[in-house]
Design a protein around this motif. Structure first.
Motif, short mmCIF file in Angstrom:
data_model
loop_
_atom_site.label_atom_id
_atom_site.label_comp_id
_atom_site.label_asym_id
_atom_site.label_seq_id
_atom_site.Cartn_x
_atom_site.Cartn_y
_atom_site.Cartn_z
N GLU A 122 0.87 -1.11 -0.16
CA GLU A 122 -0.01 -0.10 -0.06
C GLU A 122 0.84 1.19 0.10
O GLU A 122 0.81 2.10 -0.62
N ARG A 123 2.06 1.25 0.80
CA ARG A 123 2.81 2.50 0.84
C ARG A 123 3.77 2.74 -0.49
O ARG A 123 4.10 3.71 -0.22
N ASP A 124 3.61 1.94 -1.31
CA ASP A 124 4.31 2.06 -2.59
C ASP A 124 3.12 2.61 -3.56
O ASP A 124 3.28 3.09 -4.77
N GLY A 125 1.85 2.65 -3.17
CA GLY A 125 1.00 3.27 -4.00
C GLY A 125 0.06 2.13 -4.74
O GLY A 125 -0.40 2.49 -5.78
N VAL A 126 0.10 0.90 -4.41
CA VAL A 126 -0.43 -0.09 -5.21
C VAL A 126 -2.08 0.01 -5.21
O VAL A 126 -2.53 0.49 -4.38
N TYR A 127 -2.45 -0.54 -6.22
CA TYR A 127 -4.01 -0.61 -6.27
C TYR A 127 -4.87 0.62 -6.39
O TYR A 127 -4.19 1.91 -6.77
N GLY A 128 -5.94 0.52 -6.77
CA GLY A 128 -6.93 1.39 -6.90
C GLY A 128 -8.13 0.99 -7.71
O GLY A 128 -7.86 0.26 -8.63
N ASP A 129 -9.30 1.24 -7.06
CA ASP A 129 -10.37 0.73 -7.82
C ASP A 129 -10.56 -0.99 -8.04
O ASP A 129 -10.67 -1.29 -9.28
N THR A 130 -10.07 -1.46 -7.05
CA THR A 130 -9.79 -2.97 -7.08
C THR A 130 -10.88 -3.87 -7.78
O THR A 130 -12.09 -3.78 -7.40
N GLY A 131 -10.53 -4.33 -8.74
CA GLY A 131 -11.48 -5.27 -9.40
C GLY A 131 -12.69 -4.74 -10.25
O GLY A 131 -13.44 -5.27 -10.82
N LYS A 132 -12.43 -3.39 -10.48
CA LYS A 132 -13.23 -2.58 -11.27
C LYS A 132 -13.06 -3.12 -12.81
O LYS A 132 -11.84 -3.28 -13.20
N ILE A 133 -14.55 -3.27 -13.45
CA ILE A 133 -13.83 -3.34 -15.04
C ILE A 133 -13.30 -2.25 -15.53
O ILE A 133 -13.79 -1.37 -15.36
N GLU A 134 -12.23 -2.46 -16.25
CA GLU A 134 -11.38 -1.43 -17.00
C GLU A 134 -10.59 -2.07 -18.13
O GLU A 134 -10.87 -2.95 -18.76
N LEU A 154 -13.32 -2.64 -26.28
CA LEU A 154 -13.50 -3.66 -27.09
C LEU A 154 -14.42 -3.19 -28.52
O LEU A 154 -14.75 -1.86 -28.18
N PRO A 155 -14.21 -3.56 -29.60
CA PRO A 155 -14.79 -3.08 -30.98
C PRO A 155 -16.27 -2.18 -30.62
O PRO A 155 -16.55 -1.50 -31.31
N ASP A 156 -17.24 -2.81 -29.64
CA ASP A 156 -18.48 -2.07 -29.45
C ASP A 156 -18.39 -0.64 -28.93
O ASP A 156 -19.34 0.27 -28.83
N GLY A 157 -17.03 -0.50 -28.52
CA GLY A 157 -16.94 1.09 -27.87
C GLY A 157 -17.03 1.15 -26.61
O GLY A 157 -16.84 2.27 -26.17
N VAL A 158 -17.66 0.30 -25.97
CA VAL A 158 -18.20 0.56 -24.56
C VAL A 158 -17.52 -0.46 -23.49
O VAL A 158 -17.05 -0.19 -22.46
N SER A 159 -17.47 -1.92 -24.02
CA SER A 159 -17.14 -2.91 -22.92
C SER A 159 -15.76 -2.89 -22.93
O SER A 159 -14.90 -2.56 -23.87
N LYS A 160 -15.24 -3.21 -21.74
CA LYS A 160 -13.73 -3.16 -21.27
C LYS A 160 -13.13 -4.43 -21.37
O LYS A 160 -13.98 -5.47 -21.11
N MET A 161 -11.75 -4.26 -21.54
CA MET A 161 -11.06 -5.70 -21.94
C MET A 161 -10.76 -6.50 -20.59
O MET A 161 -10.76 -7.61 -20.72
N ARG A 213 -9.38 -4.36 -12.99
CA ARG A 213 -8.00 -3.75 -12.61
C ARG A 213 -7.65 -4.01 -11.15
O ARG A 213 -8.48 -4.71 -10.44
N SER A 214 -6.41 -3.90 -10.89
CA SER A 214 -5.97 -3.93 -9.54
C SER A 214 -6.19 -5.45 -9.00
O SER A 214 -6.92 -5.31 -7.97
N HIS A 215 -5.64 -6.51 -9.51
CA HIS A 215 -6.06 -7.79 -8.89
C HIS A 215 -4.83 -8.54 -8.55
O HIS A 215 -5.11 -9.60 -7.83
N GLU A 237 0.14 -0.62 -14.70
CA GLU A 237 -1.13 0.23 -14.31
C GLU A 237 -2.36 -0.57 -13.95
O GLU A 237 -3.27 -0.66 -13.23
N ILE A 238 -2.78 -1.61 -15.02
CA ILE A 238 -3.97 -2.09 -15.08
C ILE A 238 -4.11 -3.44 -13.85
O ILE A 238 -5.13 -3.62 -13.24
#
Ligand code: HEC
Ligand code: HEC
Ligand SMILES: [Ca+2]
Ligand SMILES: [Ca+2]
Ligand SMILES: [Ca+2]
Ligand SMILES: [Ca+2]
Length: 662
Positions: free
Chosen positions: A99-111, A115-122, A125-127, A296-297
């Motif tokens: 944590e003190r190195d700045g790890v994670y952020g929005d853990t598990g959030k779809i990110e 993808l080609p539909d322009g909305v769905s994400k690949m 994050r932060s797993h 990052e991801i």
């Protein structure tokens, strides 16, 4: 009576809570935590690992320098103490960030990338807090690993990065060679006129005069013959649209977008396979970019990297990294160093941008990326295991039934040629500083290595010679193919990924499961899954006898990875592998590929001690950690221990994990 009862209950609860908490800590520390101590240091304050295999250096951000005279800076670690630079990069790959190195952020959030539909994400994050959590077969190396939720429900399997530098160099050379075919006026991009005139994009794996199977690989047409707005090139080539001055139009969707006058491109030799997506490449192109993006991801660590976000000509190109790799501005991350902290040294201060707003700044530094790249570039290549009559016959069958038409064994890197008039011939040469010759020794019944330098000594610097190099046995044409429906991946958005990069087969004997999705648990299964463009080869594989199929698989099984730091290896070039290799006067046992033995100040182990049970053991913990790892060098010294070295710490005497002060 009531009170004591409450106390004992709450005591029990506290105990359970403490156990859970400590258990959690243990899990968190399970992989490769920092254990700098030796047998004499108190294990609570200074954790130790007497096997010596854990990470020993503290988390100190490496400061980017381009002159090796600044001791402890990234160019010093690359040129003046190259093994320390290599080891420092390795520990960044294995490190569990805290944590003190700045790890994670929005853990598990779809990110991730769209993808080609322009909305769905690949992906999400932060797993994980370490690259080594996934890339861990073999353990402690840039190995292969698990299948993760990525692109679609069937997932993506983790590839190994043994020989990753060679793959990167093939990709960068391919880019120059392909551009040279179409960019007639040599201004670095392909105009509409040049598209029409260009010959097909055909490249040979080997130049004339180099031994081996020479083939021509057709990467498609530079022109947009089908009029869909994209050049008809193999998807391994990612186009970047430019205006009439050759400057990148970041928001151009295709050749028909306003102001577009042509394109230039990146060659994406990494990753399993991705559909074209406008605006940014669907997968990272260079080893450096493929470090920025995963940190990052997967771990929520944003890099502040001027090397990638600086584009002097506002074209597709960013700077050339310390390790000598052209970077592309499409890989620039979110942290652009808008506000920089003051420093007493006059060096540029840390970036205070904090794009993920967790309060931690400059989570990964430009110098961290320099040493990480140095490690990946030089990471040894896979090897061949024991040869038997079966493996030899199997190899012949592999060629005979046509597998090698896609899984092309050899590639050649042309020598560095910085003075060539034609910029398309300014090849990089082999940028590595060493290679490991690894083979099976029948007499000793084990894999053995021999270290060979690809660099020369100039004064106290080690500089890669950048000669030509022929890569043997990589087994890929670095092209995407449709290998049949059994490989199709329906992505989260319903789009279908049909084409895959020919997986380089080196190392394949030790990297099950197989396929981009890890859905084939053994080699026979993944070979039988081939169809589409490889239908012929599958049919011929099925027409072999049982014995012949086994022999072909035997051949693949001896293309192996190995645990680098345990590999018996001739490190000092005396032609033999010592049973009692002496370093700093200590007997380190069997001579192995341990970078620590080759530091400028070689590591000194504790040696024979008695453990807590009174048994004699050899402790591989160090007694000269600070000197060996350069922790007192000007650019690495971190007096207040907050991870920001003194030269860039806004207050070197006040610990502050967030920005050097707070
Ligand atoms: C959560 C698991 C996971 C973590 C953590 C992870 N990776 Fe990966 N890595 C993958 C997967 C899966 C792929 C294949 C992606 C694809 O093509 O779809 C991959 C691919 C790669 C590749 C391309 C290799 C090739 O030959 O194609 C590189 C390079 C890489 N990762 C580097 C890193 C680095 C550096 C880190 C740490 C900063 C890291 N990875 C962390 C799972 C992971
Ligand atoms: C038309 C090109 C082509 C031909 C011919 C071909 N392959 Fe492949 N091969 C591929 C591609 C593309 C993949 C990647 C599939 C994926 O990512 O899921 C692959 C994957 C593999 C893998 C899995 C590697 C891994 O690490 O997951 C093996 C093993 C393999 N091929 C062996 C063979 C053998 C043996 C033959 C001959 C019978 C053969 N291939 C013929 C293109 C080809
Ligand atoms: Ca041109
Ligand atoms: Ca942050
Ligand atoms: Ca500090
Ligand atoms: Ca400080």
């Amino acid at each position: 009576m009531r009170k004591p009862m409450v106390w004992s209950v709450s005591g029990f609860v506290l105990g359970v809570a403490a156990t859970l908490y400590l258990g959690h800590l243990l899990v968190v520390r399970g992989q490769q935590s920092e254990r700098p101590g030796n047998s004499l240091s108190p294990p609570i304050d200074l954790p130790h690992d007497l096997s010596g295999l854990s990470i020993k250096n503290p988390r100190v951000r490496v400061v980017h320098t381009t002159d090796p005279k600044f001791e402890g800076g990234s160019m010093y670690l690359q040129q003046a103490d190259p093994w320390l630079g290599y080891q420092w990069g390795k520990s960044l790959f294995q490190r569990n960030f805290r944590e003190r190195d700045g790890v994670y952020g929005d853990t598990g959030k779809i990110e991730g990338i769209l993808l080609p539909d322009g909305v769905s994400k690949m992906m999400d994050r932060s797993h994980t807090n370490s690259c080594g959590a996934c890339h861990n077969v073999p353990y402690r190396d840039a190995g292969a690993g698990m299948t993760i939720a990525k692109n679609g429900g069937s997932g993506r399997n983790t590839p190994h990065m043994f020989g990753g530098g060679l793959v990167e160099m093939i990709g960068l050379q391919l880019r120059l060679q392909l551009l040279a075919i179409a960019d007639e006026n040599r201004d670095g991009w392909i105009s509409f006129e040049e598209m029409k005139k260009a010959k097909r994009a055909i490249i040979s794996n080997l130049p004339n005069g180099v031994n081996g199977e020479r083939v021509e690989i057709d990467f498609g047409s530079f022109d947009d013959e089908d009029g869909d707005g994209y050049p008809d090139l193999n998807p391994v080539i990612f186009p970047i649209f430019v205006d009439k001055a050759g400057q990148r139009i970041a928001f151009a969707k295709n050749l028909k977008s306003p102001d577009v006058a042509g394109y230039t491109f990146e060659v994406q030799v990494f990753g399993h396979g991705h559909l074209y997506m406008p605006f940014r490449p669907p997968v990272s192109t260079t080893l450096r970019a493929f470090t920025i993006a995963p940190w990052e991801i997967h771990s929520g660590l944003q890099a502040h990297d001027p090397t990638t976000y600086t584009s002097p000509n506002r074209d597709a190109l960013a700077l050339v990294s310390n390790a000598g790799a052209q970077q592309f501005v499409t890989a620039a991350g979110k942290d652009r160093g808008g506000v920089r902290a003051p420093t007493k040294s006059g060096l540029p201060g840390i970036s205070l941008d904090d794009p993920d707003r967790d309060g931690y700044c400059e989570e990964i530094s430009e110098g961290d990326l320099d040493v990480a790249e140095w490690y990946f570039l030089n990471h040894p290549a896979p090897a061949r295991g024991r040869q038997t009559s079966d493996t030899i016959i199997g190899e012949r069958l592999f060629h005979k039934i046509g597998c090698a038409s896609c899984h092309i064994p050899d590639w050649h890197l042309l020598a560095h040629n910085p003075k060539a008039k034609d910029y398309m011939q300014r090849y990089d040469g082999d940028r590595r500083f060493f290679e490991l010759h690894v083979a099976f020794n029948d007499k000793n019944d084990r894999m053995e290595g021999k270290l060979a330098y690809l660099a020369e000594k100039k004064g106290n610097l080690t500089l890669p010679k950048r000669g030509a190099y022929t890569i043997r046995g990589i087994y890929s044409d670095f092209k995407y193919h449709d290998v049949g429906e059994e490989f199709y991946q329906m992505q989260f958005d319903g789009s279908i990924q049909k084409k895959w990069r020919t997986t380089p087969l080196w190392g394949v004997g030790t990297t099950a499961p197989y396929g981009h999705d890890g859905a084939s648990l053994d080699l026979d299964n993944v070979i039988k899954r081939h169809g589409g463009e490889a239908l012929d080869q599958r049919t011929r594989y099925l027409a072999l006898t049982d014995l012949e199929r086994k022999q072909l698989v035997c051949f693949l099984q001896q293309l192996v990875l190995y645990q680098t730091d345990q590999l018996p290896c001739d490190m000092n070039g005396d032609g033999k592998i010592d049973e009692h290799f002496k370093v700093q006067g200590m007997d380190t046992g069997l001579e192995r590929f341990n970078p620590e033995w080759l530091f400028k100040v070689p590591a000194k182990i504790e040696g024979s001690i008695r453990n807590i049970h009174g048994h004699r053991i050899v402790s591989f913990a160090l007694t000269n950690l600070r000197q060996a790892y350069g922790l007192d060098l000007e650019y690495l010294r971190d007096t207040d221990g907050d991870g920001f070295p003194d030269v860039i710490d806004p207050d070197p005497l006040r610990p502050g994990f967030r920005d050097g002060i707070r």
